[in-house]
Design a protein around this motif. Structure first.
Motif, PDB file in Angstrom:
ATOM      1  N   GLU A 143      -3.936  -7.302   0.961  1.00  0.00           N
ATOM      2  CA  GLU A 143      -4.801  -6.148   1.175  1.00  0.00           C
ATOM      3  C   GLU A 143      -5.178  -5.511  -0.163  1.00  0.00           C
ATOM      4  OE1 GLU A 143      -3.226  -3.524   4.152  1.00  0.00           O
ATOM      5  OE2 GLU A 143      -2.537  -5.217   5.359  1.00  0.00           O
ATOM      6  N   ARG A 144      -6.410  -5.045  -0.266  1.00  0.00           N
ATOM      7  CA  ARG A 144      -6.957  -4.518  -1.503  1.00  0.00           C
ATOM      8  C   ARG A 144      -6.134  -3.391  -2.113  1.00  0.00           C
ATOM      9  NH1 ARG A 144      -8.299  -0.094  -3.419  1.00  0.00           N
ATOM     10  NH2 ARG A 144      -8.353   0.870  -1.403  1.00  0.00           N
ATOM     11  N   TYR A 182     -12.357  -8.440  -2.276  1.00  0.00           N
ATOM     12  CA  TYR A 182     -12.136  -7.929  -0.923  1.00  0.00           C
ATOM     13  C   TYR A 182     -13.380  -7.201  -0.430  1.00  0.00           C
ATOM     14  CZ  TYR A 182      -7.280  -8.460  -2.464  1.00  0.00           C
ATOM     15  OH  TYR A 182      -6.099  -8.950  -2.978  1.00  0.00           O
ATOM     16  N   ASP A 226     -14.103  -4.440   2.362  1.00  0.00           N
ATOM     17  CA  ASP A 226     -13.420  -3.503   3.257  1.00  0.00           C
ATOM     18  C   ASP A 226     -14.431  -2.593   3.919  1.00  0.00           C
ATOM     19  OD1 ASP A 226     -10.555  -3.992   2.980  1.00  0.00           O
ATOM     20  OD2 ASP A 226     -10.826  -3.410   0.885  1.00  0.00           O
ATOM     21  N   PRO A 250      -8.671  -6.741   5.089  1.00  0.00           N
ATOM     22  CA  PRO A 250     -10.089  -6.699   4.708  1.00  0.00           C
ATOM     23  C   PRO A 250     -10.965  -7.431   5.719  1.00  0.00           C
ATOM     24  CG  PRO A 250      -8.919  -8.317   3.393  1.00  0.00           C
ATOM     25  CD  PRO A 250      -7.883  -7.619   4.234  1.00  0.00           C
TER      26      PRO A 250
END
Length: 191
Positions: free
Chosen positions: A78-79, A129, A131, A140
């Motif tokens: 995840e970013r 990513y 999002d 994402p």
């Protein structure tokens, strides 16, 4: 000779087709990352291109990893984890806002170290990513990873002396030729 008689029968047939119209097919967000050159030289700038498509408004975040000890440097799933793990932001800190549709973004990166000694390439990863806007947490919409290696610049050097037999008190012409991938200074001494 008798004429050939050809009969053409044209008929019209009515057909009925039933089409099921439901929800439109889901549009998958896509993301890809490339670098040029693919094996950058340490401390030299290189370009990163991120392209893809998004079905709606999105935020693009791109990070470059710190160097890794192993051969494969990973990307966080995840970013929001990237800055906490020492990854350097390539995009602005708040990401780059995108509208629905296709996009291509190009960034320049410099200052990456290329060696762990003895000319060994240093592994890194680019992590991108997509999002939803305003939602840095959670998985994402799309993600892409590009492992790459930063290397030392290469250079070569050749020295030739004329005459090939050097005698005391006699002049000698010395020719030095070479090339380097980056600006370099040549220094030498005669004894």
């Amino acid at each position: 000779m008798r004429p050939l008689l050809t009969t053409i029968i044209v008929s019209t047939v009515a057909a009925t087709a039933t089409l099921a119209v439901g929800a439109p097919a889901a549009f998958a967000d896509t993301l890809s990352v490339s670098a040029s050159p693919s094996s950058p030289i340490e401390d030299e700038p290189f370009e990163v291109t991120v392209s893809g498509s998004t079905s709606g408004a999105a935020v693009l975040d791109v990070y470059v990893s710190g160097y890794g000890d192993g051969e494969d440097v990973g990307c966080p799933s995840e970013r929001w984890e990237a800055p906490n793990q020492g990854y350097r932001a390539v995009t602005p800190a708040s990401g780059e806002e995108l509208v629905a549709g296709s996009f291509t973004k190009t960034y320049s990166i410099a200052g990456l170290r290329g060696t762990r000694g003895a000319g060994i390439s240093q592994p890194y990863a680019l992590c991108a990513y997509l999002d939803p806007p305003g939602d840095p947490a959670g998985p994402p919409q799309a993600a892409a990873k590009l492992p790459f290696a930063v290397r030392e610049p290469t250079a070569s050097l050749s020295i030739t002396a004329r005459p090939s037999t050097i005698l005391p008190g006699r002049p000698v012409d010395v020719e030095v030729t070479g090339n380097s991938e980056v600006a370099a200074t040549l220094e030498g001494e005669a004894y």
